[in-house]
Motif scaffolding. Structure first.
Motif, PDB file in Angstrom:
ATOM      1  N   SER A 115      -0.483 -14.867 -13.369  1.00 44.29           N
ATOM      2  CA  SER A 115      -1.864 -14.815 -12.876  1.00 44.29           C
ATOM      3  C   SER A 115      -2.637 -13.650 -13.482  1.00 44.29           C
ATOM      4  CB  SER A 115      -1.871 -14.708 -11.349  1.00 44.29           C
ATOM      5  OG  SER A 115      -1.152 -13.565 -10.919  1.00 44.29           O
ATOM      6  N   ARG A 118      -3.550 -14.629 -17.058  1.00 45.53           N
ATOM      7  CA  ARG A 118      -4.632 -15.608 -17.040  1.00 45.53           C
ATOM      8  C   ARG A 118      -5.975 -14.922 -16.823  1.00 45.53           C
ATOM      9  NH1 ARG A 118      -1.891 -20.184 -13.043  1.00 45.53           N
ATOM     10  NH2 ARG A 118      -0.138 -20.729 -14.408  1.00 45.53           N
ATOM     11  N   THR A 119      -5.994 -13.973 -15.899  1.00 38.87           N
ATOM     12  CA  THR A 119      -7.232 -13.244 -15.620  1.00 38.87           C
ATOM     13  C   THR A 119      -7.690 -12.450 -16.828  1.00 38.87           C
ATOM     14  OG1 THR A 119      -6.568 -13.042 -13.289  1.00 38.87           O
ATOM     15  CG2 THR A 119      -8.322 -11.581 -14.076  1.00 38.87           C
TER      16      THR A 119
END
Length: 307
Positions: A115, A118-119
């Motif tokens: 995550s 991805r950010t």
């Protein structure tokens, strides 16, 4: 035929509640419909009309017929600018999509901190393009830019990247690719996660390795998503403006070699005040994008094939 068969069924009367629901529905969609008409449909119709007129800075128009288009066909600047735009699209779109697929594939694996990665990759897509352009312009600076400092550490002589006609457009392409990868990666990653894992499990049982599974399962199943990303990327490539406008000054030696169709439209509309001629340029841009999009949709049935 009996009389009952000939009798038409009676229409049910609309109840007061249904009428209220219809009114409420129209009220809810009214802002969107009005916004689309005011900010999209009406400006397009007005722009199309302006392309057949000589329009001054005060929007006073004089009908000239096809004169703007005739002048545009003879304008050598149009073909040079179109060449720059096509070069930008041909390089940035394939490279950007390939990088997006690679990053999406890596992030689709079971690794820690997915995550967070991805950010990080998606941040350029939600950052203002003007701010990004200014940061990269500073990095490319010939005197104190970080790129020349890094090259100097390896004994490589730097240069003025954005003022050199041979390198300026390619430097801007790097920024365009960097900005688009995050957005495309998210879309492709969503497409990958929609592929059933049973395909990979069956392929693994048959002895297919990771590379073979990628090219035989992931890519074929991902073709609709790749098709969508390709269309949006090509449209965005033909509409590129803000990054080049902020990074390349009007007095730069590389201005002509980096000018795109949208920049040419902007210059004639706002710098020269020739809005009719600028409108004709915008219609040409619209026609090119439309033809490419239609061609892609026609070829979609041949390209998107799971067999």
């Amino acid at each position: 035929m009996s009389d009952m068969a000939k009798t038409k069924p009676m229409r049910r009367k609309t109840t007061k509640r249904e009428k209220k629901e219809w009114v409420a529905a129209y009220i809810f969609i009214a802002p969107l419909v009005i916004g689309i008409f005011v900010f999209y449909i009406y400006p397009f119709i007005q722009n199309f009309w302006f392309s057949f007129n000589d329009v001054n800075r005060f929007n006073i128009s004089t009908f000239t017929g096809l004169e703007n288009y005739k002048a545009l066909i003879k304008d050598k600047e149009l073909y040079r600018t179109l060449g720059n735009t096509i070069k930008y699209v041909i390089i940035t779109v394939p490279v950007g999509i390939c990088l997006s697929i690679l990053i999406a594939t890596l992030l689709n694996a079971k690794i820690r901190g997915t995550s967070i990665y991805r950010t990080i990759y998606f941040l350029p897509s939600v950052t203002m393009s003007v701010a990004i352009a200014l940061v990269w312009k500073w990095m490319y600076n010939g005197e104190f830019g970080i790129l020349n400092n890094i090259l100097g550490a390896f004994g490589i002589e730097g240069q003025n990247w954005l003022s050199n006609p041979k390198t300026a457009l390619y430097m801007v392409m790097i920024v365009g690719i960097w900005m688009s990868v995050g957005y495309n990666m998210i879309i492709l990653l969503a497409g990958m996660q929609g592929i059933s894992k049973s395909y990979y499990e069956a392929a693994a049982i048959d002895g297919a390795g990771p590379v073979k599974r990628f090219f035989k399962i992931t890519i074929p199943m991902l073709t609709p998503t790749i098709f969508f990303v390709m269309i949006t990327s090509i449209i965005g490539g033909f509409q590129v403006f803000d990054t080049i406008y902020m990074m390349i000054g009007k007095t730069s030696l590389a201005y002509e070699s980096t000018q795109t169709l949208v920049m040419m439209f902007y210059r004639y509309a706002f710098d020269y005040g020739q809005k009719g001629y600028a409108a004709a340029i915008s219609i040409v841009i619209f026609a090119i994008i439309m033809l490419i999009t239609i061609f892609q949709f026609v070829m979609q049935k041949k390209w998107v094939n799971y067999d």
